[in-house]
Design an enzyme around this catalytic site. Structure first.
Site, PDB file in Angstrom:
ATOM      1  N   ASP A 177      -6.811  -6.429   4.406  1.00  0.00           N
ATOM      2  CA  ASP A 177      -6.176  -5.113   4.424  1.00  0.00           C
ATOM      3  C   ASP A 177      -6.185  -4.564   5.843  1.00  0.00           C
ATOM      4  OD1 ASP A 177      -5.260  -2.579   3.871  1.00  0.00           O
ATOM      5  OD2 ASP A 177      -6.969  -1.985   2.643  1.00  0.00           O
ATOM      6  N   GLY A 178      -4.977  -4.348   6.371  1.00  0.00           N
ATOM      7  CA  GLY A 178      -4.838  -3.719   7.665  1.00  0.00           C
ATOM      8  C   GLY A 178      -4.126  -4.594   8.672  1.00  0.00           C
ATOM      9  N   GLY A 179      -2.967  -4.126   9.120  1.00  0.00           N
ATOM     10  CA  GLY A 179      -2.224  -4.867  10.138  1.00  0.00           C
ATOM     11  C   GLY A 179      -1.629  -6.177   9.647  1.00  0.00           C
ATOM     12  N   HIS A 229      -1.354  -1.339  -4.145  1.00  0.00           N
ATOM     13  CA  HIS A 229      -2.621  -0.977  -3.493  1.00  0.00           C
ATOM     14  C   HIS A 229      -2.648   0.536  -3.272  1.00  0.00           C
ATOM     15  CE1 HIS A 229      -6.140  -1.905  -0.949  1.00  0.00           C
ATOM     16  NE2 HIS A 229      -5.681  -0.955  -0.139  1.00  0.00           N
ATOM     17  N   SER A 258       0.847  -1.194   0.000  1.00  0.00           N
ATOM     18  CA  SER A 258       0.000   0.000   0.000  1.00  0.00           C
ATOM     19  C   SER A 258       0.880   1.240   0.000  1.00  0.00           C
ATOM     20  CB  SER A 258      -0.888   0.018   1.241  1.00  0.00           C
ATOM     21  OG  SER A 258      -1.419   1.320   1.407  1.00  0.00           O
ATOM     22  N   GLY A 303       1.119  -2.195   4.068  1.00  0.00           N
ATOM     23  CA  GLY A 303       1.705  -0.862   4.004  1.00  0.00           C
ATOM     24  C   GLY A 303       2.976  -0.811   4.820  1.00  0.00           C
ATOM     25  N   MET A 342      -9.047   8.196   0.072  1.00  0.00           N
ATOM     26  CA  MET A 342      -9.873   8.581   1.236  1.00  0.00           C
ATOM     27  C   MET A 342     -10.384  10.006   1.066  1.00  0.00           C
ATOM     28  SD  MET A 342      -7.493   7.092   4.297  1.00  0.00           S
ATOM     29  CE  MET A 342      -6.606   5.540   4.133  1.00  0.00           C
ATOM     30  N   ASP A 393      -4.820   3.648  -1.692  1.00  0.00           N
ATOM     31  CA  ASP A 393      -5.862   3.985  -0.726  1.00  0.00           C
ATOM     32  C   ASP A 393      -6.405   5.382  -0.983  1.00  0.00           C
ATOM     33  OD1 ASP A 393      -6.060   1.682   1.006  1.00  0.00           O
ATOM     34  OD2 ASP A 393      -4.000   2.128   1.597  1.00  0.00           O
ATOM     35  N   HIS A 399      -8.536   1.175  -3.806  1.00  0.00           N
ATOM     36  CA  HIS A 399      -9.446   0.975  -2.679  1.00  0.00           C
ATOM     37  C   HIS A 399     -10.131   2.308  -2.382  1.00  0.00           C
ATOM     38  CE1 HIS A 399      -9.680  -0.166   1.917  1.00  0.00           C
ATOM     39  NE2 HIS A 399     -10.862  -0.013   1.364  1.00  0.00           N
ATOM     40  N   GLY A 404      -8.836   4.081   7.301  1.00  0.00           N
ATOM     41  CA  GLY A 404      -8.507   5.503   7.503  1.00  0.00           C
ATOM     42  C   GLY A 404      -7.027   5.747   7.692  1.00  0.00           C
ATOM     43  N   PHE A 405      -6.344   4.793   8.278  1.00  0.00           N
ATOM     44  CA  PHE A 405      -4.931   5.002   8.605  1.00  0.00           C
ATOM     45  C   PHE A 405      -4.140   3.708   8.477  1.00  0.00           C
ATOM     46  CE2 PHE A 405      -7.574   7.912  10.993  1.00  0.00           C
ATOM     47  CZ  PHE A 405      -7.031   9.141  10.619  1.00  0.00           C
ATOM     48  N   GLY A 406      -2.867   3.856   8.168  1.00  0.00           N
ATOM     49  CA  GLY A 406      -1.968   2.713   8.173  1.00  0.00           C
ATOM     50  C   GLY A 406      -1.439   2.467   9.581  1.00  0.00           C
ATOM     51  N   GLY A 407      -0.750   1.367   9.753  1.00  0.00           N
ATOM     52  CA  GLY A 407      -0.052   1.100  11.009  1.00  0.00           C
ATOM     53  C   GLY A 407      -0.927   0.685  12.172  1.00  0.00           C
TER      54      GLY A 407
HETATM   55  C1  DX5 Z   1      -6.313   1.512   5.834  1.00  0.00           C
HETATM   56  C2  DX5 Z   1      -5.881   1.220   4.412  1.00  0.00           C
HETATM   57  C3  DX5 Z   1      -4.792   0.236   4.337  1.00  0.00           C
HETATM   58  C4  DX5 Z   1      -3.479   0.648   4.952  1.00  0.00           C
HETATM   59  C5  DX5 Z   1      -2.805  -0.587   5.472  1.00  0.00           C
HETATM   60  O1  DX5 Z   1      -7.444   2.298   5.778  1.00  0.00           O
HETATM   61  O2  DX5 Z   1      -6.973   0.714   3.666  1.00  0.00           O
HETATM   62  O3  DX5 Z   1      -4.586  -0.169   2.979  1.00  0.00           O
HETATM   63  O4  DX5 Z   1      -2.634   1.290   4.030  1.00  0.00           O
HETATM   64  O5  DX5 Z   1      -1.710  -0.213   6.229  1.00  0.00           O
HETATM   65  P1  DX5 Z   1      -0.934  -1.244   7.191  1.00  0.00           P
HETATM   66  O6  DX5 Z   1      -0.479  -2.385   6.324  1.00  0.00           O
HETATM   67  O7  DX5 Z   1       0.193  -0.427   7.703  1.00  0.00           O
HETATM   68  O8  DX5 Z   1      -1.912  -1.675   8.232  1.00  0.00           O
HETATM   69 ZN    ZN Z   2      -6.531  -0.190   1.633  1.00  0.00          ZN
END
Ligand code: DX5
Ligand code: ZN
Length: 226
Positions: A178-180, A36, A11, A200, A40, A38, A69, A145-148
């Protein structure tokens, strides 16, 4: 043992946006299967990121498919623009689509692969009636909404349910998570039935992108085979 191919989708949300083209080249050379993206809007999710212009720029920087996405309200207003910008797959959130069946048809009419995404609080039954209309289901394993953020373990049961329905209906529908996603979580998601893994932080946060992607691929594959 599953014959599903493991696809790793870095991502770009976690990349250095000042060097977007270089970052995309770097993960392409490091073995990524797709990119990927993202999107928003500051309404459906609290964050604001990128639009079709940046997708077009990303598309010109890589041969890899772009997995777009859409975390935006009224996605039907923008599907054509993102497809035109180069999206290979477009994910729309079920929570944003009162006329989901029609919106997925709209994605397919552009020539892009149609994907439906579900937030953690949304039950799998919300997409049961459209499994025959999609190429992919995207199971959010964090709140978008956010990575990490931390992987929500209770989403594994949702992945299993969707995999059962897809297999029972004899459909060719990929499950993306997707996510974590990282080396500690990817195996459990793969075992539950996912085959496309967004990452990501686990990729762009690493010093060596190729090593990070290989580690994810190993952790997913080992777990499926065991
Ligand atoms: C969250 C995004 C994800 C995000 C994943 O809203 O849809 O695609 O980039 O980030 P990680 O892999 O760091 O959880
Ligand atoms: Zn995503």
């Amino acid at each position: 043992m599953s014959e599903r191919r493991t696809l790793i989708a870095p991502s770009i949300l976690a990349c250095d946006f000042a060097r977007l083209g270089d970052e995309i080249h770097a993960v392409e050379n490091a073995g990524a299967d797709c990119i990927h993206v993202d999107v928003m809007d500051g309404h459906f999710v609290p964050n604001i990121t990128i639009g079709p212009l940046v997708v077009a720029a990303a598309q010109s920087a890589t041969k890899l498919p772009l997995d777009v996405h859409l975390m935006i309200e009224s996605p039907e207003r923008y599907i054509d623009a993102f497809a035109k910008a180069g999206a290979s797959t477009v994910s729309v959130h079920v929570e944003t689509c009162p006329h989901l069946h029609r919106t997925l048809a709209q994605v397919r009419e552009t020539g892009a692969r149609a994907s439906v995404a579900l937030n953690p609080a949304t039950p799998p039954a919300a997409v049961r009636e459209v499994l025959g209309e999609v190429d992919q289901v995207l199971v959010m394993t964090v709140n978008p909404g956010f990575g990490g953020q931390k992987f929500i373990t209770s989403m594994l049961a949702k992945i299993e349910t969707l995999r059962e329905w897809i297999d029972a209906d004899g459909l060719e529908v990929a499950i993306e998570v997707d996510g974590g996603i990282g080396p500690e979580t990817i195996g459990r998601a793969a075992n539950a039935g996912a085959s496309v893994f967004v990452a990501g932080t686990a990729v762009f946060g690493a010093d060596d992108y190729a090593a990070a992607i290989l580690e994810l691929r190993r952790a997913a594959t080992t777990s499926i085979e065991s």
